[in-house]
Every structure is written in structure tokens, then in C-alpha cells.
Design a protein around this motif. Structure first.
Motif: not given
Length: 617
Positions: A52-53, A60-72
Motif C-alpha cells: 500500500a505504501e 503522491h510523489p511528494d509523500v514519504d510514507v514511514r511505517r513502524e511495525s509492532m504489536g497492536s
């Protein structure tokens, strides 16, 4: 002269510099700074959200998606406890968002995907991989040398669901050693049982016996260990096993926490995490929201729309994680999401749901309003408590004094009389207390107490229990002793227990009609005006709980009070049992007409007419 030359040279150099700057610098018209979209999410969402990122950033070329994955739980705590700023939070258990984030950090949640629990393994490296099946997996896990793993139940929903699954397995397979031998004997986790509900506690220090049990912070941490043969089996979500090409045992429906039809079985198991909060077994549903302190809420909203839209649904479907189509929403939903989601109405009630009446009412209502009705089966006391906590939008209950207090305290609005039935006292055919034919419930209770005949009480603060207590009070008796048994069960369960043990019980007539072919109990006492049982629908006050769906609750009350709704109530049960299970809400004029026709022999119908009049005045 020399000074003039130096000045001229300086001026010339400045001019040349300006020309060079002008020549080589062309401003970028309309350039945007890169925006950052910060997402905290459950580990089991890592793979689909990675895709999805990519797709979202391409749009959206001007968007940087930053994800942090962990327990809910840990993901939500990044916002609520750690103090980090996030634009989107996605949980593997949607209920964690309202329970942990409302109202300070969030005030809505969208349910967007489902999953189920499986036992993942490596076909080449896991011990006994060629033998394990859905019928023997728990026996395989008990063999010497086998290591099973799950994530930390204090941090990750997959972890507490895995622990619940062991107890659900005991219930399903009828083997009371499964939880003891795999969990109790190998961790610091404890369990207790009270009237058919199992309460598990997971301390902060789980103390796993690492020769048999492995625990990691989140479920996806276990994938590599299974792939490398570092452990044999791990409880994972189906989507995670599919995404990583792991083999898995497809657990039976009553264990895998996936199916709504088994919700009443799942809820028999509760788990209290180290922070003192209790999770109740329920079908697995993922939720997503935007924290109130998000730096880019508009961008977060666009990402949520992407996830629940066609492109996001395809990503999840392709990765073995069924999307909810359309996504379902509750709380103070942003206007942009209203047309893209299905609203949820939450209701708490007891016997009307247990007997199927609510299902009969909900189907046409859902079609009419394009919504989904969700029901929590609870007695009147528990239903009103859920309403006072803002955990449901409305209640249908039959405890008049408590209802009136609920409204007086400001928790309820639009209390509406919607239907009734009556209570009857049933008992063994040999009637040891000699109450058959009596029409005074209090006098019947006196005889039961005097003879110390076996009597069953629900004892659960339900409307039935409150009515029973009021009759004992009228008789000036405090029931106690070996003859007085408490079931702590719903109406049908309590009636079945009374039948098995051949004792007396006060049940509503509706449940008796439904079960009578399987009962060896007779109706012995009926017709006392005190036994008439009125049901009221009450909406939860949004002034107390802003996230409730008051408007839809009011629509439901109006619907079941309408001619169409009352016809459904009146007809319910006739086709199957030859008689209606509930009386409709009688209008005052009808009640007066009925009472004017009362003959000297007063039957229940006449009594009902009088009490119905009182209910609507």
C-alpha cells in the motif's frame, strides 16, 4: 589611479557574480516540499501495508510514507503513552482503538479487514510436520522436543488470541488437559473458571519454559524462526502464513476466532493482560483511525481512503487477508468517510437476541438504512452497564426501576415501550412444593422456601434476576441454603439446568415455548400481574458519550415501534411454534378496550392489558 582601478575591478567582479548566479539558477515553479506520513501498525499488516505504501507514494510523489511495525497494543501506545506523533494507527483488534484511544486520542474507527488464527510450520524442518492435522495438533505440541511459539499477549493481539485458542481447544475437543499441559505447566500464565467463563491472566514476566514454549514481542518475529527451523510451530494469522509461504494447520472454526456464528463460544474466554485490561474472545477484525494529534490528518485521511478503497481491498485480498467491503465505521466519523463506509449500530440485549427476534428485526432495518446491527448478548443489568460506559448505542431491557435510574442519571434517551411477554414458574411434574395452579408468585415462592425444594436463580443482575429478587422481597424471604442454586447463565441455559436437575425456575414464557419439546418441566404458576414483563428500548445519550450513534439508535427505536416493526414482533414465533413469542406494545386506547371487556374470570390476557396500559402511560 591605482585606487580607482581596484574599485572598478571590485564592481566588475560583483557584476560577473550576479550574472553567473542569474544564468545558472532557475527557480522551480510550484515545487512542493516532501510530506511525511507516519503510520504505527500491527506487525501482521506489514506486508500488505508495504505494498500500500508503494502504490500510495506512486500516486503522491511528494509523500514519504514511514511505517513502524509492532504489536497492536504497542502501536497504540506510541501515541497514548510514548508521546509520538502518528498520522495513522492500524490495529489487529479494532476494539483496542476505542478502549485505548477514545476520547483523548481518537474518536472513530473503521473496520477494514478480517483474519483467522492458524498454526504455521515448516514442512521440511518442523518436527512431525508429516503427521500434524486439525484433529491432532494439540497432541503433537505436547510431544518431547517440540517447540511452539506465540507473540507476547501483553503486547500483541495475536498473542492473546493464541493463548485463548488453547482454552477454546479444550472446549472444542473435550480435553481439559490442553491448556494445563501446554500453557500452565510451561509459563506463568494462570486461568480460573467461573460458571462457564474462563479468565486467563498474563503477568508481565511470562517465564516461558523455552524448551517447549517460545514468546516474542510480535507474531511476525516468529516467521523467520519457523523458516529457519529454530522452532517447530507458531500461532500466526492466516494472512502472515500465506504471505511467507508457510504451511499451516487450518484450525476448526470454534477455535480460530474468525466466524461470527461462533461469537458466543469465543466470548467464554477472557484474558487479562499485565496492565489490568481484559480482552474477551471475539472474531478477528482489523481497525484503522487517525489520532487527534496527527501532524498530517488530511494526508492520513487520504491513506485511509486508499486502504478501504478498491486498490487497498485488492492488496489485502491478494495477500490472504479478506477485506471488509464496504468497510464498517463507528464513532465521530470524518465527513469524507461517511459515503465510503457502512455505519454500525451496536445493541445490547438478552433473550430477544437469544431467541432470534433481533435477527428478524435487524435484517429489514439494515436494508432500509444501509447499516450493520451488532448485538452484544447481555442481561438487562449488564446491558445498562454497557450503555453507561458508552460501549453500545442502545439497549433493549426489562428492568423498569434500573431503566428509570439509567435515564434519570442522564445516560439514556427516548425510553420507548416496544413489547412484552410474561414470566412463568416452571417445575417438576411431581411438584414437591405443591404450587401448581397458584396465581400468586410470592405465595408460590413461600411454599418453595418452606419445603426447601430445589430452585434455580440466574443470579446475574439481569431483568429476570431482578424480578425474581423483587418477588422474594414481597414474600419477605432471603433465599439461601443448599436448595437455592445460582446458574449465572442466560435464560435458556438456566432453564436447561433446572430441567436437568429437576428444580423450579422462573423463566419467560417465550423461552419455555421454544424449548418445551426438550423439557420435562411444566408451567405451574402463571397469571400474576407481577409476572408481566415489559421491554423498553433506550438510546445512549451522546451528551455523555459523544461517539455513540444516537441518530441511528433513534431510527432503530422508531422502526421497531412502527407498524412494520410491531408486525414483525407480533408474527415472530407463529410459523414455528403456532403462537407469538412476544406481545406488541399495546396502545392506551387498545388497553382500555381490552380492560372493559374483562369477565369475572380474569385471565392473563386481561392482566396483560392492564399492565400494558401502565407501561405506556
Amino acid at each position: 589611479m591605482e585606487r580607482r582601478n581596484l574599485l572598478a575591478f571590485g564592481i566588475a567582479m560583483v557584476v560577473i557574480a550576479c550574472v553567473l548566479v542569474t544564468a545558472f539558477y532557475t527557480p522551480i515553479v510550484g515545487a512542493k516540499e516532501t510530506e511525511t506520513l507516519k503510520i504505527f501498525h500491527a506487525g501482521s499488516l506489514a506486508v500488505p501495508l508495504e505494498e500500500a505504501e508503494k502504490q500510495f507514494e506512486a500516486l503522491h510523489p511528494d509523500v514519504d510514507v514511514r511505517r513502524e511495525s509492532m504489536g497492536s497494543i504497542a502501536a497504540i501506545r506510541q501515541v497514548t503513552d510514548v508521546g509520538k506523533i502518528g498520522d495513522v494507527v492500524a490495529s489487529a483488534d479494532y476494539t483496542l482503538i476505542p478502549s485505548m484511544m477514545y476520547l483523548e486520542y481518537a474518536d472513530w474507527v473503521v473496520r477494514f479487514a478480517t483474519n483467522d488464527l492458524v498454526l504455521a510450520y515448516n514442512q521440511e524442518k518442523s518436527r512431525y510436520a508429516d503427521e500434524i492435522t486439525p484433529d491432532n495438533w494439540y497432541e503433537i505440541l505436547q510431544r518431547d522436543g517440540v517447540v511452539v511459539a506465540f507473540s507476547n499477549p501483553n503486547l500483541d493481539p495475536c498473542g492473546y488470541r493464541a493463548v485463548m485458542a488453547f482454552q477454546l481447544a479444550e472446549l472444542y475437543y473435550g480435553d481439559d488437559r490442553i491448556f494445563d499441559e501446554l500453557i500452565l505447566d510451561n509459563t506463568a500464565i494462570t486461568i480460573s473458571e467461573e460458571e462457564g467463563t474462563y479468565h486467563i491472566k498474563t503477568p508481565e514476566d511470562l517465564k516461558p519454559n523455552t524448551k517447549m514454549v517460545c514468546i516474542r514481542p510480535k507474531s511476525v518475529d516468529l516467521v523467520a524462526m519457523v523458516e529457519e527451523g529454530g522452532l517447530d510451530y507458531a500461532f500466526e494469522y492466516r494472512s502472515v502464513a500465506v504471505q511467507h509461504n508457510l504451511a499451516f494447520v487450518d484450525l476448526p472454526g470454534p477455535i480460530d476466532l474468525s466466524k461470527v456464528e461462533y461469537a458466543d463460544i469465543y466470548k467464554k474466554v477472557e484474558l487479562e493482560t499485565s496492565d489490568g485490561k481484559t480482552k474477551t474472545g471475539k472474531p478477528i477484525v482489523y481497525g484503522i483511525t487517525i489520532p487527534k494529534n496527527a501532524e498530517n490528518p488530511e494526508l492520513g485521511l487520504e491513506f485511509v481512503q486508499f486502504v478501504i478503497g478498491d486498490a487497498g481491498q485488492k492488496i489485502f485480498a491478494d495477500m490472504g487477508q479478506p477485506p471488509i467491503v464496504p468497510a464498517e465505521a463507528s464513532g465521530l466519523l470524518p465527513a469524507e468517510l461517511v459515503s465510503e463506509t457502512k455505519p454500525i449500530l451496536t445493541l445490547a440485549t438478552g433473550s430477544p437476541y437469544e431467541l432470534g427476534l433481533i435477527d428478524a428485526l435487524s435484517k429489514p432495518f439494515e436494508e432500509l438504512y444501509g447499516c450493520k446491527l451488532e448485538v452484544t448478548k447481555a442481561g438487562s443489568g449488564a446491558s445498562l452497564e454497557l450503555g453507561s460506559e458508552g460501549k453500545v448505542d442502545l439497549v433493549i431491557v426489562h428492568a423498569p426501576n434500573t431503566e428509570e435510574q439509567f435515564v434519570a442519571d442522564g445516560y439514556g434517551l427516548d425510553r420507548t415501550y416496544v413489547m412484552s411477554n410474561d414470566f412463568v414458574i416452571v417445575g417438576p411434574k411431581n411438584d414437591p412444593a405443591g404450587i401448581k395452579g397458584m396465581t400468586d408468585a410470592a405465595q408460590a415462592y413461600e411454599k418453595i422456601a418452606d419445603t426447601e425444594s430445589l430452585f434455580f436463580s440466574r443470579g446475574d443482575n439481569s431483568g429476570t434476576h431482578k424480578k425474581e429478587q423483587s418477588i422474594w422481597d414481597s414474600a419477605r424471604i432471603t433465599p439461601k441454603g443448599n436448595w437455592y442454586k445460582v446458574t449465572n447463565a442466560f435464560m435458556a441455559g438456566s432453564l436447561k439446568t433446572a430441567n436437568t436437575e429437576q428444580g423450579y425456575f422462573m423463566t419467560d414464557r417465550s423461552t419455555y415455548i421454544v424449548l418445551k419439546d426438550d423439557l420435562n418441566l411444566d408451567i405451574l404458576v402463571e397469571g400474576d400481574p407481577v409476572l408481566v414483563n415489559h421491554y423498553h428500548a433506550i438510546a445512549v445519550n451522546p451528551a455523555k458519550h459523544p461517539t455513540v450513534n444516537y441518530e441511528l439508535a433513534k431510527d432503530f427505536i422508531d422502526y421497531i415501534s412502527s407498524t412494520e416493526g410491531q408486525e414483525i414482533i407480533s408474527d415472530f414465533g407463529k410459523a414455528e411454534f403456532g403462537e407469538s413469542l412476544y406481545y406488541v406494545a399495546v396502545a392506551p386506547t387498545t388497553a382500555v378496550a381490552l380492560t372493559s371487556a374483562i369477565t369475572p374470570t380474569v385471565g392473563f390476557e386481561a392482566v396483560f392489558a392492564v399492565t400494558a396500559l401502565l407501561a405506556v402511560i
